[in-house]
Design a protein around this motif. Sequence first.
Motif, PDB file in Angstrom:
ATOM      1  N   TYR A  33      48.284  96.463  40.579  1.00 54.88           N
ATOM      2  CA  TYR A  33      48.518  95.384  41.545  1.00 54.88           C
ATOM      3  C   TYR A  33      47.538  95.500  42.699  1.00 54.88           C
ATOM      4  N   GLU A  34      47.354  96.695  43.212  1.00 56.73           N
ATOM      5  CA  GLU A  34      46.430  96.907  44.327  1.00 56.73           C
ATOM      6  C   GLU A  34      44.986  96.681  43.887  1.00 56.73           C
ATOM      7  N   TYR A  35      44.682  97.084  42.659  1.00 54.97           N
ATOM      8  CA  TYR A  35      43.330  96.896  42.119  1.00 54.97           C
ATOM      9  C   TYR A  35      42.986  95.410  42.028  1.00 54.97           C
ATOM     10  N   PHE A  36      43.954  94.600  41.591  1.00 56.92           N
ATOM     11  CA  PHE A  36      43.724  93.168  41.412  1.00 56.92           C
ATOM     12  C   PHE A  36      44.099  92.345  42.652  1.00 56.92           C
ATOM     13  N   ASP A  39      41.867  89.479  43.715  1.00 60.02           N
ATOM     14  CA  ASP A  39      41.839  88.471  42.654  1.00 60.02           C
ATOM     15  C   ASP A  39      43.125  87.651  42.664  1.00 60.02           C
ATOM     16  N   LEU A  40      44.248  88.318  42.797  1.00 55.54           N
ATOM     17  CA  LEU A  40      45.543  87.637  42.763  1.00 55.54           C
ATOM     18  C   LEU A  40      45.696  86.656  43.920  1.00 55.54           C
ATOM     19  N   VAL A 117      40.892  87.906  34.932  1.00 56.16           N
ATOM     20  CA  VAL A 117      41.871  88.930  35.333  1.00 56.16           C
ATOM     21  C   VAL A 117      42.859  89.208  34.212  1.00 56.16           C
ATOM     22  N   ILE A 118      43.378  88.150  33.591  1.00 59.77           N
ATOM     23  CA  ILE A 118      44.317  88.335  32.482  1.00 59.77           C
ATOM     24  C   ILE A 118      43.638  89.063  31.326  1.00 59.77           C
ATOM     25  N   LEU A 220      34.311  77.823  38.917  1.00 64.38           N
ATOM     26  CA  LEU A 220      33.312  78.870  39.009  1.00 64.38           C
ATOM     27  C   LEU A 220      33.984  80.208  39.296  1.00 64.38           C
ATOM     28  N   GLU A 221      33.538  81.232  38.604  1.00 62.28           N
ATOM     29  CA  GLU A 221      34.119  82.555  38.792  1.00 62.28           C
ATOM     30  C   GLU A 221      33.527  83.219  40.030  1.00 62.28           C
ATOM     31  N   ARG A 222      34.376  83.492  41.004  1.00 62.72           N
ATOM     32  CA  ARG A 222      33.910  84.185  42.209  1.00 62.72           C
ATOM     33  C   ARG A 222      33.926  85.678  41.960  1.00 62.72           C
ATOM     34  N   ILE A 223      32.829  86.340  42.370  1.00 62.55           N
ATOM     35  CA  ILE A 223      32.666  87.766  42.093  1.00 62.55           C
ATOM     36  C   ILE A 223      32.397  88.495  43.404  1.00 62.55           C
TER      37      ILE A 223
END
Length: 822
Positions: A33-36, A39-40, A117-118, A220-223
């Motif tokens: 959860y903290e890693y993502f 993104d979340l 992410v999924i 668009l995928e934000r990185i």
Amino acid sequence: MEINISRVISDDDIEQFRRRLLQYEMFTLKILYEYFWNDLTHIVEILDSQNFLSELNSRNVPMERDYLLLEKELGSSAFSEILIRDIMDMGRDAVLALWESLFVLQNNCQNPNLIGVIAEFTERGDTLVAQINLDADGHQLYQLSDTHNTHKKHLLEMTQNLEEHSAPGLAKQTRICSISTCYLDLIVVSTEQFRNRTQHEIIETGGRHEHYLSKAQSTLERISPNRLFRWCHRSRCTPHVVMVSGVPGVGKTTLMQKFVYDWVTKKHYQRFSFIFLFKFRDLNRYDTISLEDMILDQYPYLQTHLQNILKDPEKLLFIFDGLDESVHDINFRSQTVYSNTKQQDRLGVIVVSLVRQRLLNGSSILLTSRPTKLASVDIGVFQRVSEIMGFFPKEREAYFEQFFKDKELSSRVLQYVRQNDTLYTFCYIPSYCWIICTVLSMSFTTQMKDAQQNAPKTVTQLFVSYVANILANHSADTEHPEEIMISIGNMAQHGVMNHILSFDTRDFETFKVDITSKLISSFLIESHMRTFSFLHLTIQEFFSALLHFLNFSDAEMKLALNRVKSFGDGRGEMFIRFLCGLSDGTTRSLLRSFLGSTTSASEYVIRWIKQEIETKWTLETDPSEKMNLITYLFESRNKHLVCSTIGSHGQLDFSEFHLTPVDCTVLAFILQSCKETEYLNLDRCFIQSEGLERITGILHTVQKLRLSNNDLKDSDMRSFYRILAPGACRVQKLSLRNNSFTSESCSSLASILLENQSVTDLDLSRNNLAGPYFSDLITILSRPSCTISHLSLQQIKLTDEYAPLLTSLDKNPQSHTSRSEP
């Protein structure tokens, strides 16, 4: 690159995903959860809130707050942060419900961040925790521990501060600030949009950038920097070779500096025990060299332990900044093998061998480049390709506040820039933000009333003001500033014509540039390898154009124009636009005391513009070429020239050409200069509300106006109040066919047509006009005083119940020849 997922998430998929979720203990879920986390929050921000909350509710997640009200009051960003935090606090069942809801919502939302992410969670869930821990803690280094710490200390000194040049004339020429406090996030997206560019990359990206404002959230995928070496769902692997592209000045080098700083301070990627940062402009001095010598030349303290460091390639990251600045032949298709780190070879071969994993297999490589360079290289060797989009509106506002240190002043300056569309568009580039703020600081901090009135409105005027401010503050201390400017201009033009961005002492000798002059430090910056470059590529392009007004030669001007027009990638466009802008006497006025007589150069450019339009403007001319031509006129500010060239045609057709808001600003200037235009076709131009607003004030002068297939909405109807207002309106034929107008527009349009006496032909076909307000429109159209003689209402979603209403049109003596079939 936009992503399109066609697979539908089935019940079996959901059940399988649920079983996988149930394997994780809360401790593991918390780590993930903290890693993502970032993104979340981003994903929840862009999802349809109602749908997302419904999914959570269907999985028995207690809604302890009115989150929709919260979103309305605080905005989507704050709402997503609060919701993600609340779900974590609710415990394991709520966290599992969150993941399951996001998995299901892939059916309705094709956002690549959600899909990525999924996919990462699903594909790498079993090993991801170990990778997260490694990125947080790093490897055990044993005998290399002291060397590792020495290396980090050295890189910290290199990367911890940002230098920002002060406004011209201030005693202190640079301002040092901590990168941890001054750095503003740049928007980085996964894309291959750099390929097949036909315009100058800054111009093209600027136009696309405004379009991306609406698309970046959804397609668009934000990185973020800490995602660059994370598992990539497109290549289905953890990338080892990554490319970050971006136009000059957009922040590639600064992003690399921040990336290394964050590694040094243990914010990410501790899986890399050693990072080696190189700039191609510094590597250009090598012809042949070994990899070990290349490393030791920049990091000599690694001498004793280098061989041991290179024994574990998977712990190494090589960063090469500025591929476009390399003078070496770097062919990623090359099969040449270089595998001995001690062996001397061409630098290009060493770089290619690293990228292709022929040398130090398992090491990671991060490169940066301008987009135009990537259009000609094989990108198949990169597992992730991304592009820096620069600042979006929120970051622009933050930059202005940071620059001026005064919220009220920064707000006034930013408001001025927003009203000057071309300047605002280029604010996506941090370097442009600095130049704009630098110039406008002179206008907005002075008490002189005419200072703000004379503030720049075009890109040429911006750079004229920038150079004029520097000359005003330094020319008194400099003998013969004109000669210095000419020498700088000659060197700049040599670089533009030969795609050279960095210069050394040999170039200064060749072009007789006085390196000791204070003027030089205002335009050029020095790297630690005694090479120099202009503060921004556009400053180099400006000086290359200014040269022809400082030292005019008919033959040299002709040669330069022919040369840049031959460039297939459009990189000569800014040079031409600056020439056109400098042809305007008002624009040049700030430099008049330094330029001397410029009449001949100006006359030459005006003749050249006129000839370009006369020879290239035909019915078959590509709309992008037409836009380039009218942009020359826009920069020239020459309304008489517009009338005698474009105005003589009486017709403008940009159908099926994507008009950006800035293009609309240019078009407004052209229409205003022409006074009256017989025909303007803007069908399928993807004009959004912002673009329409920029041309609304002048469209009333057009006799036949087409705005079909633009997805215009009810909210855009307010623009037609201005376009069709009685009195000055010349519009006779108006096509609004196939937009997104509904019954809500009918009442507004009825009010407009009640007073308008010019429109005789109106096409409203293929709009969803059925509804309670449709009768308001028909009532007005049925009046004997209505001037419309031809009305098209085909396929507007009417049913049989509307038939009696339409018959009232027959009572009007005017002939309505095309109606909807009820």
